[in-house]
Design a protein around this motif. Structure first.
Motif, PDB file in Angstrom:
ATOM      1  N   ALA A  93       4.473   2.537   6.863  1.00  0.00           N
ATOM      2  CA  ALA A  93       5.672   1.976   6.231  1.00  0.00           C
ATOM      3  C   ALA A  93       5.322   1.238   4.940  1.00  0.00           C
ATOM      4  CB  ALA A  93       6.383   1.042   7.205  1.00  0.00           C
ATOM      5  N   VAL A  94       4.207   0.518   4.942  1.00  0.00           N
ATOM      6  CA  VAL A  94       3.781  -0.193   3.730  1.00  0.00           C
ATOM      7  C   VAL A  94       3.518   0.808   2.605  1.00  0.00           C
ATOM      8  CG1 VAL A  94       2.004  -1.666   2.707  1.00  0.00           C
ATOM      9  CG2 VAL A  94       2.806  -2.124   5.028  1.00  0.00           C
ATOM     10  N   ILE A  95       2.820   1.882   2.928  1.00  0.00           N
ATOM     11  CA  ILE A  95       2.503   2.893   1.914  1.00  0.00           C
ATOM     12  C   ILE A  95       3.781   3.529   1.364  1.00  0.00           C
ATOM     13  CG2 ILE A  95       1.335   5.072   1.477  1.00  0.00           C
ATOM     14  CD1 ILE A  95      -0.507   2.607   1.852  1.00  0.00           C
ATOM     15  N   PHE A  96       4.706   3.876   2.242  1.00  0.00           N
ATOM     16  CA  PHE A  96       5.963   4.475   1.786  1.00  0.00           C
ATOM     17  C   PHE A  96       6.741   3.508   0.900  1.00  0.00           C
ATOM     18  CE2 PHE A  96       5.875   7.305   5.755  1.00  0.00           C
ATOM     19  CZ  PHE A  96       5.427   8.407   5.038  1.00  0.00           C
TER      20      PHE A  96
ATOM     21  N   TYR B 191       8.834   1.849  -4.306  1.00  0.00           N
ATOM     22  CA  TYR B 191       9.312   0.704  -5.095  1.00  0.00           C
ATOM     23  C   TYR B 191       8.265   0.074  -6.010  1.00  0.00           C
ATOM     24  CZ  TYR B 191      13.353   0.838  -1.964  1.00  0.00           C
ATOM     25  OH  TYR B 191      14.474   1.232  -1.274  1.00  0.00           O
ATOM     26  N   GLY B 192       7.005   0.469  -5.885  1.00  0.00           N
ATOM     27  CA  GLY B 192       5.968  -0.115  -6.736  1.00  0.00           C
ATOM     28  C   GLY B 192       6.202   0.203  -8.203  1.00  0.00           C
ATOM     29  N   SER B 193       5.835  -0.730  -9.064  1.00  0.00           N
ATOM     30  CA  SER B 193       6.058  -0.566 -10.504  1.00  0.00           C
ATOM     31  C   SER B 193       5.119   0.487 -11.090  1.00  0.00           C
ATOM     32  CB  SER B 193       5.832  -1.899 -11.218  1.00  0.00           C
ATOM     33  OG  SER B 193       5.899  -1.726 -12.623  1.00  0.00           O
ATOM     34  N   ARG B 194       5.654   1.301 -11.992  1.00  0.00           N
ATOM     35  CA  ARG B 194       4.864   2.301 -12.711  1.00  0.00           C
ATOM     36  C   ARG B 194       4.959   2.083 -14.224  1.00  0.00           C
ATOM     37  NH1 ARG B 194       3.854   6.713  -9.018  1.00  0.00           N
ATOM     38  NH2 ARG B 194       5.009   6.366  -7.069  1.00  0.00           N
ATOM     39  N   LYS B 195       5.469   0.917 -14.624  1.00  0.00           N
ATOM     40  CA  LYS B 195       5.717   0.668 -16.043  1.00  0.00           C
ATOM     41  C   LYS B 195       4.437   0.343 -16.798  1.00  0.00           C
ATOM     42  CE  LYS B 195      10.459  -0.970 -15.330  1.00  0.00           C
ATOM     43  NZ  LYS B 195      11.392  -2.111 -15.455  1.00  0.00           N
ATOM     44  N   LYS B 196       3.657  -0.581 -16.267  1.00  0.00           N
ATOM     45  CA  LYS B 196       2.417  -0.971 -16.924  1.00  0.00           C
ATOM     46  C   LYS B 196       1.272  -0.775 -15.940  1.00  0.00           C
ATOM     47  CE  LYS B 196       4.441  -4.419 -20.021  1.00  0.00           C
ATOM     48  NZ  LYS B 196       4.404  -5.832 -20.451  1.00  0.00           N
ATOM     49  N   ARG B 197       0.315   0.034 -16.328  1.00  0.00           N
ATOM     50  CA  ARG B 197      -0.743   0.425 -15.404  1.00  0.00           C
ATOM     51  C   ARG B 197      -1.536  -0.769 -14.883  1.00  0.00           C
ATOM     52  NH1 ARG B 197      -2.319   4.498 -13.070  1.00  0.00           N
ATOM     53  NH2 ARG B 197      -4.462   4.888 -12.487  1.00  0.00           N
ATOM     54  N   MET B 198      -1.741  -1.764 -15.692  1.00  0.00           N
ATOM     55  CA  MET B 198      -2.523  -2.923 -15.281  1.00  0.00           C
ATOM     56  C   MET B 198      -1.702  -3.904 -14.455  1.00  0.00           C
ATOM     57  SD  MET B 198      -5.403  -2.068 -16.291  1.00  0.00           S
ATOM     58  CE  MET B 198      -6.285  -3.553 -15.810  1.00  0.00           C
TER      59      MET B 198
ATOM     60  N   MET C  35       7.140 -12.187  -1.555  1.00  0.00           N
ATOM     61  CA  MET C  35       6.677 -11.654  -0.279  1.00  0.00           C
ATOM     62  C   MET C  35       7.834 -11.251   0.625  1.00  0.00           C
ATOM     63  SD  MET C  35       3.949 -10.881   1.527  1.00  0.00           S
ATOM     64  CE  MET C  35       2.516 -11.866   1.037  1.00  0.00           C
ATOM     65  N   ASP C  36       8.881 -12.069   0.669  1.00  0.00           N
ATOM     66  CA  ASP C  36      10.010 -11.756   1.561  1.00  0.00           C
ATOM     67  C   ASP C  36      10.685 -10.451   1.171  1.00  0.00           C
ATOM     68  OD1 ASP C  36       9.580 -13.999   3.093  1.00  0.00           O
ATOM     69  OD2 ASP C  36      11.065 -15.234   2.041  1.00  0.00           O
ATOM     70  N   GLU C  37      10.883 -10.237  -0.121  1.00  0.00           N
ATOM     71  CA  GLU C  37      11.521  -8.998  -0.564  1.00  0.00           C
ATOM     72  C   GLU C  37      10.596  -7.799  -0.333  1.00  0.00           C
ATOM     73  OE1 GLU C  37      14.452  -6.479  -2.018  1.00  0.00           O
ATOM     74  OE2 GLU C  37      14.532  -8.561  -1.305  1.00  0.00           O
ATOM     75  N   PHE C  38       9.294  -8.009  -0.505  1.00  0.00           N
ATOM     76  CA  PHE C  38       8.349  -6.930  -0.220  1.00  0.00           C
ATOM     77  C   PHE C  38       8.426  -6.531   1.252  1.00  0.00           C
ATOM     78  CE2 PHE C  38       3.827  -5.591   0.691  1.00  0.00           C
ATOM     79  CZ  PHE C  38       3.908  -4.366   0.038  1.00  0.00           C
ATOM     80  N   LYS C  39       8.494  -7.524   2.132  1.00  0.00           N
ATOM     81  CA  LYS C  39       8.645  -7.243   3.561  1.00  0.00           C
ATOM     82  C   LYS C  39       9.969  -6.526   3.842  1.00  0.00           C
ATOM     83  CE  LYS C  39       7.572 -10.879   6.113  1.00  0.00           C
ATOM     84  NZ  LYS C  39       7.416 -12.322   6.460  1.00  0.00           N
ATOM     85  N   SER C  40      11.003  -6.880   3.092  1.00  0.00           N
ATOM     86  CA  SER C  40      12.292  -6.205   3.253  1.00  0.00           C
ATOM     87  C   SER C  40      12.172  -4.724   2.897  1.00  0.00           C
ATOM     88  CB  SER C  40      13.346  -6.873   2.375  1.00  0.00           C
ATOM     89  OG  SER C  40      14.578  -6.191   2.442  1.00  0.00           O
ATOM     90  N   LYS C  41      11.403  -4.410   1.846  1.00  0.00           N
ATOM     91  CA  LYS C  41      11.196  -3.008   1.466  1.00  0.00           C
ATOM     92  C   LYS C  41      10.449  -2.264   2.577  1.00  0.00           C
ATOM     93  CE  LYS C  41      12.804  -3.680  -2.763  1.00  0.00           C
ATOM     94  NZ  LYS C  41      14.183  -3.237  -3.100  1.00  0.00           N
TER      95      LYS C  41
ATOM     96  N   PHE D  26      11.306   1.276   6.135  1.00  0.00           N
ATOM     97  CA  PHE D  26      10.554   2.389   6.720  1.00  0.00           C
ATOM     98  C   PHE D  26       9.978   2.048   8.099  1.00  0.00           C
ATOM     99  CE2 PHE D  26      10.374   2.693   2.114  1.00  0.00           C
ATOM    100  CZ  PHE D  26      10.756   4.010   1.900  1.00  0.00           C
ATOM    101  N   TYR D  27       9.960   0.759   8.436  1.00  0.00           N
ATOM    102  CA  TYR D  27       9.456   0.323   9.741  1.00  0.00           C
ATOM    103  C   TYR D  27      10.636  -0.235  10.517  1.00  0.00           C
ATOM    104  CZ  TYR D  27       6.342  -1.884  13.168  1.00  0.00           C
ATOM    105  OH  TYR D  27       5.688  -2.247  14.321  1.00  0.00           O
ATOM    106  N   LYS D  28      11.131   0.520  11.470  1.00  0.00           N
ATOM    107  CA  LYS D  28      12.397   0.195  12.120  1.00  0.00           C
ATOM    108  C   LYS D  28      12.260  -0.831  13.241  1.00  0.00           C
ATOM    109  CE  LYS D  28      14.470   3.058   9.423  1.00  0.00           C
ATOM    110  NZ  LYS D  28      15.267   2.514   8.294  1.00  0.00           N
TER     111      LYS D  28
END
Length: 562
Positions: free
Chosen positions: A232-235, A240-247, A260-266, A270-272
């Motif tokens: 679920a973390v990988i998905f 949702y991971g940023s692809r705008k700036k490589r660094m 962190m809370d919003e990341f856990k929400s994402k 995928f993790y029900k």
């Protein structure tokens, strides 16, 4: 190879790396294009347009476990093609010096070996999942995690929707051990042994990387929940991971951006299942010896490499001994080789006199980003002092931090400078790491010192630790070093070094301690301009030269085989 984010994402959109793979069989490795080099990294093959005829192959060794017969077979490959082998800080291997006429042959041979793969070892992929070398065998093991690692790898290794398509790479660590050889808080995802309601499981940590420490997600997972949660973390990161700036595209940056809370929400998308809040983390510090007794009464032996470099003849001897005596071979994240299952503390190998707690990056012979020949310069370190106290050193050739200089007792980064005249090498030294529980990364204390003074400077730091009577260097960092500013520490150590003294560092006011040293010239600078300026004056007086030699930068074509 330097590609903008737009170019990376254009390649991914034009053709999935998984769909590119069939072309590898018919490639002309003498004339690769930019796109070829981009895609080949997803299968473990690295080549630079600066060195078109030199290739490197990175080998994934899940959990560091390698069959002794395969280890021997790799030694045969290294000898046959006159390659160089380096053990990595992710329990893997790199084979340097491959050429257009043998890279495909060796690639096929490695990937045909049971349990080994070169897939996803570079590029925007899930890198080798690491654990401790004593997993399942050590006295402090509560959960053997290798079965979980295999399930994780089965999920992602040749997943056509994931190979080469993540926003950036993902490093993962997991341990069911109370006491660990490995350090885990530098991983993007870390599952650390914990206990809750009398059940052993794992606390979850996110956002580590070579220069940052993973932070608690306040999540506790039972063993049978780990793999589904990992997927679920990988998905979530892939979507949702940023692809705008490589660094700024790692999990660390995603959490920095949305919290962190919003990341856990994402992740929950995928993790029900629901998850519990974190339990009691069960990591304990231990300094390990070359021989360690295992849970079944047998012994493990640590074979010391040359800071990750290992010769084919050595590998062959180790593998033959393991085969003859039915021993397990494991590769540690400390770049050492471990043999498990010995009946007693006896092996037929002569041990190197290098500190086994030093992790060193590949260095300038094998990496275009490194300023130093790290494997060679590591010999400038005070080996006996480091080994005596089990002091962990992370040695990186550049600020990318592949030597884990931010996750150590003492971190070192190689720099280029023409200030010191004799050569163009300088070192930046980091102190203050509290890594067992991921509390604190090191900070730069010595901003720039000559390479040939590195042993003297670090010896002074260790001598000061000895005067403190603290039980280990990490405790010394926590209780003493981290009570002061880096600016003061640089001045204080340099002033002692100039006077050839080693004074006990006590918990007093910084200015009072500075005045105790008694040099009015530098104290006056401190009062008027601060500790940084005084330290710079000390560096100039001790080491700067008036006739500065021109810095010579090595042409990439003059580097050794990589």
């Amino acid at each position: 190879m330097k590609l903008t984010l737009k170019k990376y994402e254009q390649f991914k959109a034009a053709l999935r790396p998984y769909d590119y793979f069939p072309q590898v069989e018919t490639l002309d490795f003498m004339s690769l294009g930019e796109g070829d080099r981009f895609y080949l990294q997803d299968f473990g093959i690295f080549n630079s347009e600066l060195e078109e005829e030199s290739f490197m192959l990175r080998v994934r060794v899940p959990g560091g476990r390698i069959n002794a017969e395969n280890f021997k077979a790799i030694a045969d490959i290294v000898k046959k093609h006159d390659l160089k082998m380096i053990l990595t800080a992710r329990s893997g291997m790199q084979l340097h010096g491959l050429e257009p006429d043998n890279i495909l042959e060796v690639f096929k041979q490695i990937n045909a070996m049971d349990g080994l793969s070169t897939w996803q070892t570079f590029g925007d992929n899930i890198r080798n999942v690491i654990t401790d070398v004593f997993d399942g065998r050590g006295k402090s093991c509560e959960i053997e995690v290798f079965p979980l690692i295999k399930k994780m790898q089965d999920f992602f290794l040749r997943n056509s929707d994931l190979v080469g398509l993540l926003p950036r790479r993902v490093s993962t660590g997991i341990t069911g051990m109370r006491e660990n050889v490995s350090l885990f808080f530098s991983n993007d995802i870390f599952f650390g042994l914990a206990q809750k309601n009398n059940i052993y499981g794992f606390n979850v940590y996110f956002g580590g990387k070579n220069t940052e420490t993973a932070q608690s997600a306040d999540i506790f997972l039972e063993p049978d929940e780990v793999v589904d949660f990992f997927e679920a973390v990988i998905f979530a990161f892939n979507k949702y991971g940023s692809r705008k700036k490589r660094m700024q595209s790692r999990i660390f940056h995603m959490i920095e951006s949305i919290g962190m809370d919003e990341f856990k929400s994402k992740i929950s998308e995928f993790y029900k299942k629901s998850w519990q809040s974190s339990g009691n983390l069960l990591l304990n510090k231990k300094i390990f010896d070359d021989f360690e007794e295992l849970a079944d009464g047998s012994y493990a032996y640590r074979y010391r490499t040359n800071f990750g470099l290992i010769e084919a003849e050595e590998v062959e001897q180790i593998a033959n001994f393991a085969i003859k005596n039915c021993l397990e071979v494991r590769l540690g994240t400390d770049q050492q080789i471990y043999l498990l299952g010995l009946p007693d503390k006896s092996v037929p190998f002569e041990q190197r006199s290098v500190a086994p707690t030093v992790v060193a990056c590949a260095g300038s012979e094998y990496c275009p980003f490194s300023y130093w020949s790290i494997k060679e310069e590591s010999h400038y370190l005070p080996q006996k002092k480091l080994e005596k106290h089990g002091i962990k050193v992370g040695f990186s050739g550049c600020m990318k931090g592949c030597g884990r200089h931010k996750h150590a007792d003492i971190g070192i980064v190689g720099l280029r400078s023409n200030k010191f005249g004799k050569n163009d090498k300088a070192a930046r030294i980091f102190l203050g790491g509290e890594y067992t529980y991921g509390k604190r990364a090191t900070e730069a204390v010595f901003r720039s010192i000559p390479v040939d003074e590195m042993e003297r400077v670090i010896s002074l730091v260790i001598d000061t630790f000895e005067l403190s009577k603290e039980k280990d260097f990490e405790t010394f960092s926590s209780n003493i070093l981290n009570k002061f500013t880096p600016q003061f520490l640089e001045f204080w150590f340099l002033a002692n070094l100039q006077r050839e003294e080693c004074r006990k560092l006590t918990l007093k006011d910084e200015m009072s301690l500075a005045e105790e040293i008694g040099d009015e010239k530098y104290i006056e600078i401190v009062k008027n301009r601060g500790f940084n300026a005084a330290a710079e004056s000390l560096v100039r007086d001790m080491w700067h030269v008036t006739n500065v030699q021109e810095v010579y930068h090595v042409n990439p074509n003059e580097r050794k085989v990589r």
